[in-house]
Design an enzyme around this catalytic site. Sequence first.
Site, short mmCIF file in Angstrom:
data_model
loop_
_atom_site.label_atom_id
_atom_site.label_comp_id
_atom_site.label_asym_id
_atom_site.label_seq_id
_atom_site.Cartn_x
_atom_site.Cartn_y
_atom_site.Cartn_z
CB THR A 143 -3.49 3.94 -7.52
OG1 THR A 143 -3.93 2.86 -6.69
CG2 THR A 143 -4.67 4.62 -8.14
CB SER A 173 -0.90 -0.03 1.22
OG SER A 173 -1.77 1.05 1.18
N GLY A 174 0.59 2.16 -0.90
CA GLY A 174 1.34 3.40 -0.97
C GLY A 174 2.60 3.32 -1.80
N GLY A 218 -2.54 -3.17 -2.05
CA GLY A 218 -1.25 -3.80 -1.74
C GLY A 218 -1.24 -4.41 -0.35
CB SER A 245 -5.05 3.79 0.68
OG SER A 245 -4.90 2.39 0.61
CB SER A 246 -6.98 1.46 -4.23
OG SER A 246 -6.01 2.22 -4.91
CD GLU A 305 -4.18 -1.92 3.74
OE1 GLU A 305 -4.39 -0.99 2.95
OE2 GLU A 305 -5.09 -2.59 4.25
CG ASN A 334 -1.68 5.71 -0.67
OD1 ASN A 334 -1.74 6.93 -0.83
ND2 ASN A 334 -1.70 4.84 -1.66
N1 LIG Z 1 5.33 8.11 -9.95
C1 LIG Z 1 5.02 8.88 -8.91
N2 LIG Z 1 5.42 10.16 -8.90
C2 LIG Z 1 5.12 10.96 -7.87
N3 LIG Z 1 4.44 10.57 -6.79
C3 LIG Z 1 4.02 9.28 -6.72
C4 LIG Z 1 4.29 8.38 -7.79
N4 LIG Z 1 3.75 7.20 -7.47
C5 LIG Z 1 3.16 7.36 -6.24
N5 LIG Z 1 3.31 8.61 -5.82
C6 LIG Z 1 2.83 9.14 -4.52
O1 LIG Z 1 2.52 8.08 -3.69
C7 LIG Z 1 1.17 8.11 -3.30
C8 LIG Z 1 0.60 6.71 -3.23
O2 LIG Z 1 0.56 6.14 -4.48
P1 LIG Z 1 -0.54 5.11 -4.91
O3 LIG Z 1 -0.34 4.85 -6.32
O4 LIG Z 1 -1.86 5.58 -4.48
O5 LIG Z 1 -0.18 3.85 -4.06
P2 LIG Z 1 -0.82 2.43 -4.06
O6 LIG Z 1 -1.91 2.45 -5.09
O7 LIG Z 1 0.25 1.50 -4.41
O8 LIG Z 1 -1.34 2.20 -2.72
C9 LIG Z 1 0.48 8.94 -4.33
O9 LIG Z 1 -0.64 9.58 -3.81
C10 LIG Z 1 1.56 9.93 -4.73
O10 LIG Z 1 1.59 11.00 -3.86
MG LIG Z 2 -3.82 2.14 -4.92
#
Ligand SMILES: Nc1ncnc2c1ncn2[C@@H]1O[C@H](COP(=O)(O)OP(=O)(O)O)[C@@H](O)[C@H]1O
Ligand SMILES: [Mg+2]
Length: 1029
Positions: free
Chosen positions: A117, A112-113, A389, A165-166, A391, A162
Site C-alpha cells: 500500500t 501483508s505488511g 497480501g 492492513s488493507s 496472510e 500490519n
Molecule cells: N517505503 C516505506 N518506508 C517506510 N515505511 C514503510 C514503507 N513501506 C511500508 N512501510 C511500513 O510498513 C507498514 C505496512 O505497509 P503497507 O504498505 O501497509 O503493507 P501492505 O499493504 O503490503 O500490507 C506501513 O504502515 C509503514 O509503516
Molecule cells: Mg496494504
Amino acid sequence: MQGQLDMEGALTARDRVGIQDFVLLDETTETAFLSNLKKRFGKDLIYTYIGTLLVSVNPYKELDIYNRKQMDVYMGVNFFELPPHIYALADTAYHTMLTEFNNHFILISGESGAGKTEASKKILQYYAVSCPSTTLLNTVRDKMLMSNPVLEAFGNAKTLKNDNSSRFGKYMDIQFDSQGDAVGGHILNYLLEKSRVVHQNHGERNFHIFYQLLDGGSDELLQRLGLERNSQHYNYLTQGECAIVSSINDKNDWKSVKNALQVIDFDAESTNHLLEVVASVLHLGNIQFDTDEKGHTCLNNNSELSWVSNLLGVDAKKLQEGFTFRKIEAKTEQVFSPFTVDHAIYVRDALAKAIYGQTFTWLVNRINESMENKDSSRKTVIGLLDIYGFEVFYVNSFEQFCINYCNEKLQQLFIQLTLKSEQEEYEAEGIEWEPVQFFNNKIICDLVEERHRGIISLLDEECLRPGDATDLTFLDRLEDKMGNHPHFVTHRLADKMTRKTLERGDFRLLHYAGEVTYCVVGFLDKNNNLLYRNIKDLICQSKNAIISECFSSMDTDNRRRPETVATQFKNSLMKLTEMLMAKEAWYIRCLKSNESKQPDQFDEALIRHQVKYLGLMEHLRVRRAGFAYRRKYEDFLKRYKPLCPATWPHWRGLPADGVELLVQHLGYLPDEYRMGRTKIFIRHPRTLYATEDAYERCKHELATRLQAKYKGYKAKGEFRKQKEAATKIETCWRGAQARKEKEKRAWAVKVIKKFIKAYMNRGQLKTTDNSEYLAFVRQSYLNRLKNSLPKTVLDKTTWLTPPAVMTEASGLLRKIHYRLMVRKYVRGVTPQRKAQLQLKVVTSSIFKGKKESYPKSIPQPFVDTRISDQDINMRILSMIRNEHIKYSVPVIKYDRNGFKPRPRQLILTQAAAYMVEEAKIKQRVAYSSLKGISVSNLTDDIIIIHVTREDPKQKGDLVFQCDHLFEFLTKLSVIAKKENVVKVVQGSIKFEIQPGKEGVVDFSTGQEPMAYKAKNGHLMVVATRARTR
Ligand SMILES: Nc1ncnc2c1ncn2[C@@H]1O[C@H](COP(=O)(O)OP(=O)(O)O)[C@@H](O)[C@H]1O
Ligand SMILES: [Mg+2]
C-alpha cells in the site's frame, strides 16, 4: 558509453553498496541474493532491481528518499542510469506508456505488511508531482490522492501483521491523455473483509473509521449519533483488546478523512448519512439479547435499538421483529419462527456486515464518480494493483482462504507474464535457450477454483444443497474429493506427524507461499452471505439515502439465490486477470523485513522464505539467461531507423535485415543481441539505453530538419496563398473592368443603334428619335465647316456640302461668310487699288464675254503709265504739256498701205491721243473726232482706231498693236469719256486708209501670233487659240 558515465557519475558511494541489479550478481545463489539484499538494507537501500522488476524491503522507518528533490532527479531519466527507486519504475512505465501509447499496470505483491500500500501511494504521489498540471487536472489529481485516506479509513484495519492492513483488494486505473496529463481515475474494489466489522482477533482492530469517529468527532456530532467517546463502550470494538495503537493517531486521521471527504465532493448530507451508517453499526453491536420466560429471544436494551432505527430510518418494532423472528412464507400464510439468542446475534451481525459492506461499495462508487473523466478522447492507463497480501494467522478462516487464493492467482499471473511466457517466447522465436525450472502454482489455483471439482465449487454445493449442510459436512466433502491432492491435507488425510499439527475441523492448503491451515467454522455462512428476507425488506425502506440506495439496487424479489461470496470473488479475479493480461506489466515485489515491524531488523529466515515463494530466484535466472529487451523487428526499425543511413528514411527490404544492418551500424557485439523469428532480443538494458540515448540526440537533429522542411512548407503555403489572393484580386478587377466595358459597350450599342436609326431617319423632321443625332450632325458639320471655310472671296468651290438638315443654314452661313470676306476685302482695298478696280470694272463692261484674251488679262494689274516722262522726248513733252499727259504706252503701228510695223509711243492727254515717233507727233486724234475703236474677238492685240476726218489732209484710221490692249483701251475710253466707243468685232474689220479708200484687217487663229500683209492686200492677223481653263 555516455549513459554509463552518467550512471557512474550519479552514484554516490552509499548507492554503490552491493549490487543494484541482481542480474549483475556473480552467482545466482539464494545466499548471494540474500547477502546483497542485507548489505543494501543495512545502508537503508531498500530498493534493488532484477532487470526491470523492483524488489523492495520494508524498512519500517521513514526514509528521506521520497521528497520533491528525489522526484525531480528521477523524472525522465533512463531506468538504469540512477540508483534503484520506485520513482524510476513509475517514471519508466509512464514514459513507455506515452511513447508507445498503450496500457500498463504495476503489480505490487508481497505478503501483508510488506509495504504494498505504501508503494502504491508513493507511485500516486510521484505521478501527482511529475505529470504536467493545470488547475482542472489538479482537482482530478487531488481526488485521486484524497480517495486514499477515505478508503483506508473504511477498508483498512490494524492486524497482527500490519497496523494499517488493507482489508480489501484495490485496483486503481490512472487515466492519462495523450499529453501525459492525469485526467481521471477508476477504482475496482475486491472482497472487503466484512467479518472484521463484528469480530476481531486478539491484537487486531475493527476498521479505522470507527475509532477515528469516536476519537475525532466533535461532541455535538457524537451526541447526534448517540455515541460515547469511548471505544471500550462498543462490543464491536473491544474484542481485539487493542483499541489504542501507538503507530496510529485516530484523531489526526479523522481530520484528514473529513478533509478528504470534501475534496472528493462529499457534501454535508452525504457525510452525515455515511457517519449514520458507521454509528448504526456500533449501536447494532451493542444490542444484546435475552431469553424471556417462554424461552423466546428478546432484546434487553431498547435504547440501542431505537438509535439504530433512528440512524437508519427504519421502524424500530419491525427491526426488533427481524432480530427475533424469522418470517417463513408457507404457501398462503406467513409463519414467524422465533430465534434462539445465538441466532439473533447471528442475524444482528449479518445486518451489521451487510450495511457496512454495502456502504463501502457505495463509497468506492462515489469516489469513482468524482474521479471520472467524461471526455471521450482516447486515453491510456496505468493500473496500480494493491491487493491484500498473503496472510497466515494462528486461526485462518474464509477470509484468509479468499485472500490467499487471490495471491495464488496473482502469482499465476506473474508466472504467466514472466517466467512462462518469457520461456515460451524464446522457444517460439527460435532463440537458443536452457529452460529454467520453476514452480508453477497452477495446480493450487485449480485446486481452489476448478469447476465442479475445486474447493469453491464444493463449498457452493454445500451451501446450496438442501438438508443439513454444515461446515463439517463441507469438510467431509472436501476430504472425499481432494483425498490425494498433493497440496491438500486434513486431520483425517494426514500422516501421523502432520496430524499432530491439525485440528479435526481444519484443512490445510500447501500454498505457493507456504502452508496455511484453515478452520472450516463459518465457511458456509460467510460464503452464503445471507440476510433474512424480513430484515432485507425492512432495510430496503431505510430513510438513510445510502442504505436505501444500496439495498434497493439489490434485487429483493429475485427468488433465485444470489451468487455466493466465493464465486463472486472468483469471477471478479478472473475478470481482473483478463484485464491485466491485456496490459503491459511492471512488477514491484515487496518483502517484509521482520515480523515485529521493527526498523533495521533483517530477519534472514523470513526474507529467504519470501524470496523463495515469490519465485525471485527463478525470475533472476530467467532474466540472466535471457534478454532484457525484445521488440518486433518492425517496431524496432520504426523507432531507431534514423540512426543508420541505410535504414533512413525508408527500409525497403525485410525488417529483420534492416534491423541487422542497423544494430551492426550501432556496433552491437554478437553476444549482446539475438535475432529471433519476429523479434530482436537485446541482452542488457545498457545496450538499449545507449541506443535510446543516441536516438534522443538524433531526434533533435531530425526535429531541426523537420522544422526546416516545415518552415519551407509553410512559407510555400503562404506564398501560394498570396498568389491565390493576387489572382483573386486580379480576377475581381478584371471582372469589374469587364463589367464596366460591357456597360460601355451596351451603352455604345444603344447609342450607335440610336444613331443608325436616326441616320436612317435623318431626312425626317426632328423627332425624339433623331433629335440627338441631328444635333450631333449639326455640331459635327459646324465643327468641320469651321476648319474648312474658303479663304478667299474668289474661292467659290470650297464649301462643305451640308447634310440635309443644314442645307438652309449652310446657305445662309455661306452668304454671311462671303459677305464677311467681301467686307474684309473691301476694307483692305487702297484708294489707288479702288481706282484701278473701277477701271477694271470698265474693262469688264467692255470686253467681258466678247474678246477671247480678256479673261487672261483680269489678274494683270493696270499701271499709271507704261512709259515714264523721262522716256518721252523733251520736245513732245513741251508741246503737249498743257494738255496734261494721262497715259503713255509703246505700240507697233502698221502703215496704212503696206502694213509695215513701226514702233511708236502712244500718249494720251486730257484732250487727245498722240502717236509719237521720237520727237515727232505723227498723228493727233482729238477725242472729239474719235469715231470708234475696233478690236477682234480673238486673242490678238490689234487695235483699230476710227477717226472722223474734218480735214481731208488729216491722216486716216490707225491700226496698231498694243501689248496692254485692255489697259490702254480702258484708260482711253475713260479719259475720252466715251464709254461705248470700243467695238469687239467678229471677222474682218474694215478701216479707212484715206477718204474713200478702205483697208481690211483679217483675223484668224494659228500656232504663232503673226501680222503680215496677205496677198489680198489685207492685214492678216493670226491669233493664238485662247487656252480655255
Ligand atoms: N517505503 C516505506 N518506508 C517506510 N515505511 C514503510 C514503507 N513501506 C511500508 N512501510 C511500513 O510498513 C507498514 C505496512 O505497509 P503497507 O504498505 O501497509 O503493507 P501492505 O499493504 O503490503 O500490507 C506501513 O504502515 C509503514 O509503516
Ligand atoms: Mg496494504
